[in-house]
Design an enzyme around this catalytic site. Structure first.
Site, PDB file in Angstrom:
ATOM      1  N   LYS A 132       6.531   3.105  -3.200  1.00  0.00           N
ATOM      2  CA  LYS A 132       6.838   1.879  -3.944  1.00  0.00           C
ATOM      3  C   LYS A 132       5.966   1.773  -5.196  1.00  0.00           C
ATOM      4  O   LYS A 132       6.441   1.396  -6.260  1.00  0.00           O
ATOM      5  CB  LYS A 132       6.617   0.650  -3.054  1.00  0.00           C
ATOM      6  CG  LYS A 132       7.682   0.500  -1.978  1.00  0.00           C
ATOM      7  CD  LYS A 132       7.468  -0.772  -1.181  1.00  0.00           C
ATOM      8  CE  LYS A 132       8.451  -0.880  -0.027  1.00  0.00           C
ATOM      9  NZ  LYS A 132       8.163  -2.030   0.828  1.00  0.00           N
TER      10      LYS A 132
ATOM     11  N   ARG B  77      16.831  -1.400  -3.814  1.00  0.00           N
ATOM     12  CA  ARG B  77      15.559  -1.569  -4.512  1.00  0.00           C
ATOM     13  C   ARG B  77      15.711  -1.294  -6.007  1.00  0.00           C
ATOM     14  O   ARG B  77      15.180  -2.027  -6.840  1.00  0.00           O
ATOM     15  CB  ARG B  77      14.510  -0.643  -3.894  1.00  0.00           C
ATOM     16  CG  ARG B  77      13.095  -1.143  -4.049  1.00  0.00           C
ATOM     17  CD  ARG B  77      12.115  -0.415  -3.155  1.00  0.00           C
ATOM     18  NE  ARG B  77      12.321  -0.683  -1.750  1.00  0.00           N
ATOM     19  CZ  ARG B  77      12.876   0.156  -0.874  1.00  0.00           C
ATOM     20  NH1 ARG B  77      13.255   1.349  -1.237  1.00  0.00           N
ATOM     21  NH2 ARG B  77      13.045  -0.189   0.381  1.00  0.00           N
TER      22      ARG B  77
ATOM     23  N   ASP C 253      10.420  -7.132  -0.161  1.00  0.00           N
ATOM     24  CA  ASP C 253      10.734  -7.121   1.263  1.00  0.00           C
ATOM     25  C   ASP C 253      12.165  -6.622   1.389  1.00  0.00           C
ATOM     26  O   ASP C 253      13.026  -6.991   0.579  1.00  0.00           O
ATOM     27  CB  ASP C 253      10.599  -8.536   1.850  1.00  0.00           C
ATOM     28  CG  ASP C 253      10.511  -8.475   3.365  1.00  0.00           C
ATOM     29  OD1 ASP C 253       9.685  -7.709   3.886  1.00  0.00           O
ATOM     30  OD2 ASP C 253      11.283  -9.177   4.033  1.00  0.00           O
TER      31      ASP C 253
ATOM     32  N   LYS D 251      20.400   8.329  -4.291  1.00  0.00           N
ATOM     33  CA  LYS D 251      19.930   7.076  -3.696  1.00  0.00           C
ATOM     34  C   LYS D 251      19.204   6.227  -4.736  1.00  0.00           C
ATOM     35  O   LYS D 251      19.408   5.013  -4.815  1.00  0.00           O
ATOM     36  CB  LYS D 251      19.012   7.350  -2.498  1.00  0.00           C
ATOM     37  CG  LYS D 251      18.574   6.042  -1.860  1.00  0.00           C
ATOM     38  CD  LYS D 251      17.712   6.199  -0.648  1.00  0.00           C
ATOM     39  CE  LYS D 251      17.220   4.844  -0.188  1.00  0.00           C
ATOM     40  NZ  LYS D 251      16.202   4.893   0.833  1.00  0.00           N
TER      41      LYS D 251
ATOM     42  N   PHE E 266      14.487   7.761   4.387  1.00  0.00           N
ATOM     43  CA  PHE E 266      13.588   7.280   5.441  1.00  0.00           C
ATOM     44  C   PHE E 266      14.310   6.182   6.219  1.00  0.00           C
ATOM     45  O   PHE E 266      15.461   5.843   5.915  1.00  0.00           O
ATOM     46  CB  PHE E 266      12.259   6.771   4.844  1.00  0.00           C
ATOM     47  CG  PHE E 266      12.398   5.497   4.047  1.00  0.00           C
ATOM     48  CD1 PHE E 266      12.858   5.519   2.751  1.00  0.00           C
ATOM     49  CD2 PHE E 266      12.086   4.263   4.617  1.00  0.00           C
ATOM     50  CE1 PHE E 266      12.998   4.343   2.019  1.00  0.00           C
ATOM     51  CE2 PHE E 266      12.219   3.082   3.889  1.00  0.00           C
ATOM     52  CZ  PHE E 266      12.681   3.122   2.587  1.00  0.00           C
TER      53      PHE E 266
ATOM     54  N   ASP F  77      18.280   5.525   6.829  1.00  0.00           N
ATOM     55  CA  ASP F  77      19.119   6.315   5.933  1.00  0.00           C
ATOM     56  C   ASP F  77      20.022   7.340   6.641  1.00  0.00           C
ATOM     57  O   ASP F  77      21.174   7.511   6.233  1.00  0.00           O
ATOM     58  CB  ASP F  77      18.259   7.023   4.876  1.00  0.00           C
ATOM     59  CG  ASP F  77      17.745   6.043   3.829  1.00  0.00           C
ATOM     60  OD1 ASP F  77      18.275   4.914   3.774  1.00  0.00           O
ATOM     61  OD2 ASP F  77      16.822   6.395   3.073  1.00  0.00           O
TER      62      ASP F  77
ATOM     63  N   GLY G 132       0.841  -1.188   0.000  1.00  0.00           N
ATOM     64  CA  GLY G 132       0.000   0.000   0.000  1.00  0.00           C
ATOM     65  C   GLY G 132       0.882   1.246   0.000  1.00  0.00           C
ATOM     66  O   GLY G 132       0.395   2.369  -0.053  1.00  0.00           O
ATOM     67  N   ASN G 133       2.198   1.025   0.003  1.00  0.00           N
ATOM     68  CA  ASN G 133       3.161   2.124   0.093  1.00  0.00           C
ATOM     69  C   ASN G 133       3.184   2.935  -1.217  1.00  0.00           C
ATOM     70  O   ASN G 133       3.532   2.414  -2.276  1.00  0.00           O
ATOM     71  CB  ASN G 133       4.541   1.511   0.388  1.00  0.00           C
ATOM     72  CG  ASN G 133       5.612   2.557   0.553  1.00  0.00           C
ATOM     73  OD1 ASN G 133       5.785   3.416  -0.305  1.00  0.00           O
ATOM     74  ND2 ASN G 133       6.332   2.476   1.659  1.00  0.00           N
TER      75      ASN G 133
END
Ligand code: IMP
Length: 196
Positions: free
Chosen positions: A12, A180, A69, A174, A151, A154, A8-9
């Site tokens: 992302k 990711r 994840d 980043k 976040f 970091d 739900g992010n």
């Protein structure tokens, strides 16, 4: 085939939409809120649990489900917090509480900085089977925090080849070096293949 993201992010969702050049749907838009127990002992295992659970609940072969994840591991601490990164300071802990707990634990080892790495596992589940890819970002964690960007952990993480923490470096840097981003590069051709 439609791509469903097992998160739900919003951040992302945006990253995946940019990468896929096609519409990406959050699972909650179709299934509502779900409580998925992620009780595997690896990032890969937990990413697969999320993607599999949602694929099964969708009950249609029309979907490609993608989940991720991630977390940070500190070898001097035996790999902690690792898969427990999101709840290091306890169930429901905030990002800041987790960050300051890790700062204190690193400090208690009597070091100012020590090697660490972020891991991201991305799982892809569809009627054609299951795939998992990984990306890593190596560097050091400090026994202090610097900067407010990013976040999670970091502000205490200095990527290899840089002098500043991810709390101080621009978001664009980043994005180009993150765990990711590296996993997404590997996931993209798999997703394109499944969509053909
Ligand atoms: P999840 O993958 O959404 O379960 O997040 C796992 C946890 O790992 C997050 O809550 C953060 O604490 C941490 N984490 C994962 N990726 C990053 C990152 O890029 N920066 C900082 N913390 C991260």
């Amino acid at each position: 085939m439609k791509i469903v993201l097992a998160t739900g992010n919003k951040g992302k969702l945006r990253e995946f939409t940019q990468m896929c050049d096609t519409e990406v749907i959050a699972f909650s838009e179709i299934l509502g809120e779900l409580d998925i127990v992620e009780d595997a002992d690896t990032f890969k295992g937990n990413a697969l649990i999320k993607a599999r659970t949602i694929y099964e609940k969708l009950e249609s072969e029309d979907y490609i489900v993608i989940s991720d994840d991630s977390g940070i591991s500190v070898p001097i601490l035996g790999g902690v917090p690792g898969i427990y990164s999101a709840r290091y300071a306890g169930e429901g802990a905030s990002d800041k509480e987790n960050l300051y707990k890790l700062v204190e634990v690193v400090k208690s080892k009597g070091v100012n900085r020590t090697p660490a790495y972020y891991t991201a596992a991305i799982a892809i589940v569809s009627k054609y089977g299951e795939y998992v890819v990984h990306g890593w970002m190596h560097g050091d964690v400090l026994s202090t925090t610097r900067g407010e960007k990013g976040f999670g952990y970091d502000p205490m993480f200095v990527p290899a080849g840089y002098d500043l923490t991810l709390g101080e470096l621009d978001d664009d840097i980043k994005k180009s070096i993150s765990h990711r981003a590296k996993a997404l590069v590997l996931a993209k051709p798999i997703i394109e293949m499944l969509q053909r």
